[in-house]
Design a protein around this motif. Structure first.
Motif, PDB file in Angstrom:
ATOM      1  N   LYS A 274       5.338 -13.773   7.391  1.00 55.96           N
ATOM      2  CA  LYS A 274       4.873 -12.403   7.181  1.00 55.96           C
ATOM      3  C   LYS A 274       5.516 -11.805   5.941  1.00 55.96           C
ATOM      4  CE  LYS A 274       3.910 -11.337  12.030  1.00 55.96           C
ATOM      5  NZ  LYS A 274       4.234 -10.461  13.168  1.00 55.96           N
ATOM      6  N   ALA A 275       4.679 -11.213   5.113  1.00 53.35           N
ATOM      7  CA  ALA A 275       5.151 -10.474   3.937  1.00 53.35           C
ATOM      8  C   ALA A 275       4.628  -9.047   4.044  1.00 53.35           C
ATOM      9  CB  ALA A 275       4.669 -11.131   2.646  1.00 53.35           C
ATOM     10  N   PHE A 276       5.412  -8.091   3.565  1.00 54.89           N
ATOM     11  CA  PHE A 276       5.059  -6.678   3.674  1.00 54.89           C
ATOM     12  C   PHE A 276       4.909  -6.104   2.263  1.00 54.89           C
ATOM     13  CE2 PHE A 276       7.280  -7.925   7.459  1.00 54.89           C
ATOM     14  CZ  PHE A 276       6.558  -7.321   8.478  1.00 54.89           C
ATOM     15  N   ILE A 277       3.717  -5.584   1.991  1.00 56.02           N
ATOM     16  CA  ILE A 277       3.380  -5.053   0.670  1.00 56.02           C
ATOM     17  C   ILE A 277       3.392  -3.535   0.733  1.00 56.02           C
ATOM     18  CG2 ILE A 277       1.645  -5.003  -1.144  1.00 56.02           C
ATOM     19  CD1 ILE A 277       0.631  -7.693   0.036  1.00 56.02           C
ATOM     20  N   GLU A 278       4.192  -2.936  -0.121  1.00 58.70           N
ATOM     21  CA  GLU A 278       4.306  -1.480  -0.159  1.00 58.70           C
ATOM     22  C   GLU A 278       3.323  -0.921  -1.181  1.00 58.70           C
ATOM     23  OE1 GLU A 278       7.632   1.398  -1.982  1.00 58.70           O
ATOM     24  OE2 GLU A 278       8.348   0.246  -0.252  1.00 58.70           O
ATOM     25  N   VAL A 279       2.594   0.120  -0.799  1.00 58.32           N
ATOM     26  CA  VAL A 279       1.595   0.714  -1.675  1.00 58.32           C
ATOM     27  C   VAL A 279       1.607   2.227  -1.510  1.00 58.32           C
ATOM     28  CG1 VAL A 279      -0.203   0.363   0.071  1.00 58.32           C
ATOM     29  CG2 VAL A 279      -0.857   0.722  -2.303  1.00 58.32           C
ATOM     30  N   ARG A 280       1.424   2.913  -2.621  1.00 56.51           N
ATOM     31  CA  ARG A 280       1.396   4.383  -2.633  1.00 56.51           C
ATOM     32  C   ARG A 280       0.095   4.867  -3.252  1.00 56.51           C
ATOM     33  NH1 ARG A 280       6.834   6.736  -2.713  1.00 56.51           N
ATOM     34  NH2 ARG A 280       8.392   5.076  -2.479  1.00 56.51           N
ATOM     35  N   ASP A 281      -0.604   5.747  -2.560  1.00 57.65           N
ATOM     36  CA  ASP A 281      -1.817   6.368  -3.107  1.00 57.65           C
ATOM     37  C   ASP A 281      -2.240   7.496  -2.173  1.00 57.65           C
ATOM     38  OD1 ASP A 281      -4.882   6.670  -3.664  1.00 57.65           O
ATOM     39  OD2 ASP A 281      -4.116   5.440  -5.313  1.00 57.65           O
ATOM     40  N   ASN A 282      -2.654   8.601  -2.765  1.00 56.84           N
ATOM     41  CA  ASN A 282      -3.027   9.769  -1.958  1.00 56.84           C
ATOM     42  C   ASN A 282      -4.300   9.554  -1.154  1.00 56.84           C
ATOM     43  OD1 ASN A 282      -0.825  11.215  -2.936  1.00 56.84           O
ATOM     44  ND2 ASN A 282      -1.972  12.043  -4.666  1.00 56.84           N
ATOM     45  N   THR A 283      -5.127   8.583  -1.557  1.00 57.99           N
ATOM     46  CA  THR A 283      -6.396   8.361  -0.863  1.00 57.99           C
ATOM     47  C   THR A 283      -6.259   7.391   0.311  1.00 57.99           C
ATOM     48  OG1 THR A 283      -6.992   6.551  -2.371  1.00 57.99           O
ATOM     49  CG2 THR A 283      -7.661   8.787  -2.985  1.00 57.99           C
ATOM     50  N   LEU A 284      -5.100   6.799   0.482  1.00 61.68           N
ATOM     51  CA  LEU A 284      -4.906   5.828   1.553  1.00 61.68           C
ATOM     52  C   LEU A 284      -4.701   6.532   2.893  1.00 61.68           C
ATOM     53  CD1 LEU A 284      -2.551   3.259  -0.211  1.00 61.68           C
ATOM     54  CD2 LEU A 284      -4.994   2.998   0.274  1.00 61.68           C
ATOM     55  N   ARG A 285      -5.083   5.848   3.955  1.00 65.20           N
ATOM     56  CA  ARG A 285      -4.897   6.346   5.309  1.00 65.20           C
ATOM     57  C   ARG A 285      -4.422   5.197   6.192  1.00 65.20           C
ATOM     58  NH1 ARG A 285      -5.274  10.186   2.765  1.00 65.20           N
ATOM     59  NH2 ARG A 285      -6.539  12.070   3.049  1.00 65.20           N
ATOM     60  N   GLU A 286      -3.630   5.541   7.186  1.00 63.71           N
ATOM     61  CA  GLU A 286      -3.149   4.504   8.096  1.00 63.71           C
ATOM     62  C   GLU A 286      -4.322   3.882   8.838  1.00 63.71           C
ATOM     63  OE1 GLU A 286       0.762   4.177  10.727  1.00 63.71           O
ATOM     64  OE2 GLU A 286      -0.753   5.407  11.704  1.00 63.71           O
TER      65      GLU A 286
END
Length: 376
Positions: A274-286
């Motif tokens: 398992k790898a965890f990718i961090e991402v930031r963006d105002n349009t993203l939703r859980e």
């Protein structure tokens, strides 16, 4: 006599008919169509080996990197706050999310504080007479004791006599009892640990809340993580901090993330990590589904072709003087549509598109394409 003559005439007529039929048949010429040889046209490319980037596809659903499940540690009635406790409600850091009625418990806390204050007041005359050197600091502490505020920390006990005196009067016991009650009183209010949004609300104002009851979930919407499973073959090639390209399900928008964490254990069932990718963006939703392309490594001296051009997993068609032939190759990486292969000499003309019914030794016509080159 007449019968004999008629018989002879009949035989002659039969012989004549056979003779004429044979003449007619022999005079008829038979024309056999000449079979035309059909030469199929093939699309070809000239090989030029190079560095082929190995891109590992992965996918998954976004989860908030910082999330808190809200649980009640005390019992009481959920009181109305400044904001409704509803899904989608935004709270700033430190703002009250839930407030439970604590009027009864707060009264018991005040009673314990009052008892501590009375104890401190009762020892002041003895301190003035027997311990004049430590009397000022305890007098200062007593003067700063505010019943409406949290109990301040006791002055430092510097000598053995002071420790024995204060402990013997029960001051330390009363003090820690008050601090314990104050700590529990703080649990009647649940503040926001960070700025975020309420994603789940399981209670409403006026509900009787019991200890251990789940109240909801609270997440931070600034940073999300995508959990993906990577084959252990490429686990040692991934690096923390490496940039990753992400796309949504409709392929309409791209995001840029980075590898934040890599699990150190291989899943025994799937042999993946398992790898965890961090991402930031105002349009993203859980919960959003994203696809990731991880740049694992570059394969040197290789080319990439369509997977349906590979024969028996280790052969491909080549064109030698307008005749099809096969050569052995070494496939090193497969995707659902492409395959990376090695050991194909530079300048080799290979089939670029599948040909139905192709076989070794088949005569073909090469489609002229001036830009037909395949590079690594």
């Amino acid at each position: 006599m007449r019968k004999i003559i008629l018989s002879i005439v009949g035989v002659l007529l039969i012989v004549l008919a056979v003779f004429l039929a044979k003449k007619i048949v022999d005079s008829k010429k038979s024309f056999k169509p000449k079979a035309q040889k059909v030469v199929k046209t093939v699309f070809t490319e000239v090989v030029k080996n190079g560095a082929v980037p190995i891109v590992v596809p992965a996918n998954g659903n976004l989860t908030a990197k910082r999330r808190v499940e809200l649980y009640a540690e005390v019992q009481g009635v959920f009181r109305k706050g400044n904001k409704l406790f509803k899904e989608g409600q935004i709270y700033d850091q430190g703002e009250t999310i839930i407030r439970i009625d604590a009027s009864e418990y707060a009264a018991s806390v005040q009673s314990a504080k009052s008892n501590l204050y009375n104890q401190l007041t009762s020892i002041m005359p003895d301190l003035r007479l027997d311990y004049p050197d430590i009397f000022p600091k305890w007098e200062t502490y007593l003067n700063g004791f505010d019943m409406a505020k949290s109990t301040p920390e006791l002055p430092e006990l510097t000598t053995e006599k002071e420790k024995f005196f204060i402990t013997g009067r029960g001051i330390l016991t009363s003090y820690y009892n008050v601090k314990n009650l104050e700590q529990r009183l703080s649990k009647y209010r649940i503040p926001a640990p960070f700025k975020g949004v309420l994603t789940e609300a399981l209670v409403t104002e006026g509900t009787l809340i019991r200890g251990g009851q789940k109240l909801g979930e609270f997440i931070n919407t600034d940073v999300y993580e995508l959990e993906v499973a990577i084959s252990k073959t490429y686990s040692d090639l991934l690096k923390i901090g490496e940039k990753v390209t992400l796309t949504n399900l409709d392929k309409t928008k791209m995001y840029t993330g980075k590898v934040a964490r890599i699990n150190g254990r291989v899943d025994q069932a799937s042999q993946t990590i398992k790898a965890f990718i961090e991402v930031r963006d105002n349009t993203l939703r859980e919960g959003m589904y994203l696809e990731a392309n991880l740049d694992a490594k570059e394969e040197q001296d290789a080319i990439e072709i369509d997977r349906n051009l590979l024969l028996e997993n280790n052969k491909i068609f080549v064109v030698r003087d307008t005749v099809l032939d096969v050569i052995d190759v070494n496939p090193v990486y497969f995707t659902d549509k492409k395959v990376v292969i090695k050991e194909v000499p530079d300048g080799t003309t290979i089939m670029a598109k599948p040909l139905v019914g192709a076989y070794t030794g088949m005569a073909v016509k090469v489609f002229e394409d001036k830009s037909a080159n395949i590079k690594g």
